[in-house]
Design a protein around this motif. Structure first.
Motif, PDB file in Angstrom:
ATOM      1  N   PRO A 168       0.834  -1.206   0.000  1.00  0.00           N
ATOM      2  CA  PRO A 168       0.000   0.000   0.000  1.00  0.00           C
ATOM      3  C   PRO A 168       0.870   1.258   0.000  1.00  0.00           C
ATOM      4  O   PRO A 168       1.903   1.306   0.659  1.00  0.00           O
ATOM      5  CB  PRO A 168      -0.809  -0.119   1.298  1.00  0.00           C
ATOM      6  CG  PRO A 168      -0.026  -1.019   2.171  1.00  0.00           C
ATOM      7  CD  PRO A 168       0.759  -1.925   1.276  1.00  0.00           C
ATOM      8  N   LEU A 169       0.434   2.245  -0.762  1.00  0.00           N
ATOM      9  CA  LEU A 169       1.144   3.514  -0.875  1.00  0.00           C
ATOM     10  C   LEU A 169       0.129   4.651  -0.830  1.00  0.00           C
ATOM     11  O   LEU A 169      -1.008   4.478  -1.258  1.00  0.00           O
ATOM     12  CB  LEU A 169       1.924   3.576  -2.193  1.00  0.00           C
ATOM     13  CG  LEU A 169       2.996   2.506  -2.392  1.00  0.00           C
ATOM     14  CD1 LEU A 169       3.441   2.453  -3.855  1.00  0.00           C
ATOM     15  CD2 LEU A 169       4.172   2.757  -1.477  1.00  0.00           C
ATOM     16  N   LYS A 170       0.561   5.799  -0.338  1.00  0.00           N
ATOM     17  CA  LYS A 170      -0.314   6.962  -0.270  1.00  0.00           C
ATOM     18  C   LYS A 170       0.100   7.957  -1.346  1.00  0.00           C
ATOM     19  O   LYS A 170       1.255   8.366  -1.406  1.00  0.00           O
ATOM     20  CB  LYS A 170      -0.220   7.627   1.099  1.00  0.00           C
ATOM     21  CG  LYS A 170      -1.186   8.810   1.251  1.00  0.00           C
ATOM     22  CD  LYS A 170      -0.939   9.604   2.514  1.00  0.00           C
ATOM     23  CE  LYS A 170      -1.344   8.824   3.740  1.00  0.00           C
ATOM     24  NZ  LYS A 170      -1.292   9.665   4.968  1.00  0.00           N
ATOM     25  N   VAL A 171      -0.845   8.346  -2.215  1.00  0.00           N
ATOM     26  CA  VAL A 171      -0.603   9.361  -3.235  1.00  0.00           C
ATOM     27  C   VAL A 171      -0.863  10.717  -2.596  1.00  0.00           C
ATOM     28  O   VAL A 171      -1.951  10.962  -2.060  1.00  0.00           O
ATOM     29  CB  VAL A 171      -1.524   9.176  -4.460  1.00  0.00           C
ATOM     30  CG1 VAL A 171      -1.333  10.303  -5.465  1.00  0.00           C
ATOM     31  CG2 VAL A 171      -1.280   7.824  -5.112  1.00  0.00           C
ATOM     32  N   THR A 172       0.136  11.606  -2.660  1.00  0.00           N
ATOM     33  CA  THR A 172      -0.004  12.920  -2.041  1.00  0.00           C
ATOM     34  C   THR A 172      -0.016  14.059  -3.056  1.00  0.00           C
ATOM     35  O   THR A 172      -0.388  15.183  -2.700  1.00  0.00           O
ATOM     36  CB  THR A 172       1.134  13.169  -1.028  1.00  0.00           C
ATOM     37  OG1 THR A 172       2.388  13.088  -1.711  1.00  0.00           O
ATOM     38  CG2 THR A 172       1.075  12.143   0.100  1.00  0.00           C
ATOM     39  N   ALA A 173       0.390  13.807  -4.308  1.00  0.00           N
ATOM     40  CA  ALA A 173       0.383  14.843  -5.341  1.00  0.00           C
ATOM     41  C   ALA A 173       0.418  14.191  -6.715  1.00  0.00           C
ATOM     42  O   ALA A 173       0.763  13.015  -6.854  1.00  0.00           O
ATOM     43  CB  ALA A 173       1.576  15.777  -5.170  1.00  0.00           C
ATOM     44  N   GLU A 174       0.073  14.965  -7.738  1.00  0.00           N
ATOM     45  CA  GLU A 174       0.075  14.517  -9.124  1.00  0.00           C
ATOM     46  C   GLU A 174       0.771  15.561  -9.993  1.00  0.00           C
ATOM     47  O   GLU A 174       0.674  16.756  -9.727  1.00  0.00           O
ATOM     48  CB  GLU A 174      -1.358  14.368  -9.643  1.00  0.00           C
ATOM     49  CG  GLU A 174      -2.202  13.395  -8.884  1.00  0.00           C
ATOM     50  CD  GLU A 174      -3.634  13.333  -9.415  1.00  0.00           C
ATOM     51  OE1 GLU A 174      -4.021  14.194 -10.233  1.00  0.00           O
ATOM     52  OE2 GLU A 174      -4.358  12.422  -8.999  1.00  0.00           O
ATOM     53  N   PHE A 175       1.457  15.079 -11.026  1.00  0.00           N
ATOM     54  CA  PHE A 175       2.031  15.968 -12.031  1.00  0.00           C
ATOM     55  C   PHE A 175       2.127  15.164 -13.321  1.00  0.00           C
ATOM     56  O   PHE A 175       2.924  14.225 -13.408  1.00  0.00           O
ATOM     57  CB  PHE A 175       3.408  16.486 -11.608  1.00  0.00           C
ATOM     58  CG  PHE A 175       3.991  17.448 -12.595  1.00  0.00           C
ATOM     59  CD1 PHE A 175       3.578  18.770 -12.609  1.00  0.00           C
ATOM     60  CD2 PHE A 175       4.931  17.026 -13.519  1.00  0.00           C
ATOM     61  CE1 PHE A 175       4.105  19.664 -13.532  1.00  0.00           C
ATOM     62  CE2 PHE A 175       5.460  17.912 -14.444  1.00  0.00           C
ATOM     63  CZ  PHE A 175       5.049  19.232 -14.453  1.00  0.00           C
ATOM     64  N   GLY A 176       1.310  15.464 -14.304  1.00  0.00           N
ATOM     65  CA  GLY A 176       1.303  14.711 -15.553  1.00  0.00           C
ATOM     66  C   GLY A 176       1.036  13.236 -15.280  1.00  0.00           C
ATOM     67  O   GLY A 176       0.069  12.879 -14.616  1.00  0.00           O
ATOM     68  N   ASN A 177       1.942  12.376 -15.786  1.00  0.00           N
ATOM     69  CA  ASN A 177       1.797  10.922 -15.592  1.00  0.00           C
ATOM     70  C   ASN A 177       2.477  10.426 -14.320  1.00  0.00           C
ATOM     71  O   ASN A 177       2.651   9.223 -14.149  1.00  0.00           O
ATOM     72  CB  ASN A 177       2.380  10.169 -16.797  1.00  0.00           C
ATOM     73  CG  ASN A 177       1.544  10.374 -18.037  1.00  0.00           C
ATOM     74  OD1 ASN A 177       0.338  10.559 -17.955  1.00  0.00           O
ATOM     75  ND2 ASN A 177       2.182  10.354 -19.190  1.00  0.00           N
TER      76      ASN A 177
END
Length: 186
Positions: free
Chosen positions: A87-96
């Protein structure tokens, strides 16, 4: 009464689930608009690319995933995640790219194709009790070892239904990482 240990062989793999990259290439500068997109995301609590909630939990799709210092292949590799389903936590997005972290706070930027929407949790303590119902007095179905990973099912405010190839049952939410304290799932 015999109770199976949940995913016993995963302890070493999970504890050694990340490896620090020592021989990575030099770091390059972050794109100029990266800080602006992260600020916008944190204000709205939605990813600028996917419009999905931030933060959110995902899992590692394969058995290897490079976490980089920035969102491109030219950035240095800081960590290599080595366990499918982690399990991992996504904290931000940028493009792909998605900025992720594990339960210890280690992480970086990883390409979205290496992530899965399948929800998993990792057990925090040895001999964590799994019950047949979300009740401390319900019969035990298994004990889980620290570092074992299980698929996440339904969750109430205090309990989650989890399963693996070896066992399944209900666990107190405070005993696992990969689900928020107030999160409920049907």
């Amino acid at each position: 009464m015999f109770l199976p240990a949940l995913a016993a062989g995963l302890i070493a793999a999970c504890l050694a689930g990340t490896a620090h990259a020592q021989d990575a290439e030099d770091d390059t500068a972050m794109p100029a608009d990266l800080d602006a997109s992260m600020t916008l995301e944190s204000q709205e609590n939605r990813g600028a690319v996917t419009n999905l909630p931030l933060p959110r939990y995902v899992s590692l799709k394969g058995s290897d995933g490079n976490a980089r210092r920035g969102p491109s292949l030219s950035h240095r590799i800081d960590w290599v995640f080595k366990h499918a389903g982690m399990p991992l936590k996504v904290t931000a997005e940028f493009g792909n790219w998605r900025r992720i972290e594990d339960r210890d706070g280690a992480g970086g930027w990883i390409h979205y194709t290496l992530l899965s929407g399948v929800r998993t949790v990792v057990f925090e303590d040895d001999h964590t009790e799994l019950h047949s119902r979300p009740d401390d007095k319900a019969p035990l179905t298994a004990y889980a070892e620290a570092g074992a990973i299980a698929k996440l099912g339904k969750c109430s405010v205090e309990w989650c239904d989890v399963s693996s190839k070896d066992a399944d049952g209900w666990v107190r939410k405070t005993k696992v990482w990969g689900v928020d304290a107030q999160e409920t799932r049907d």
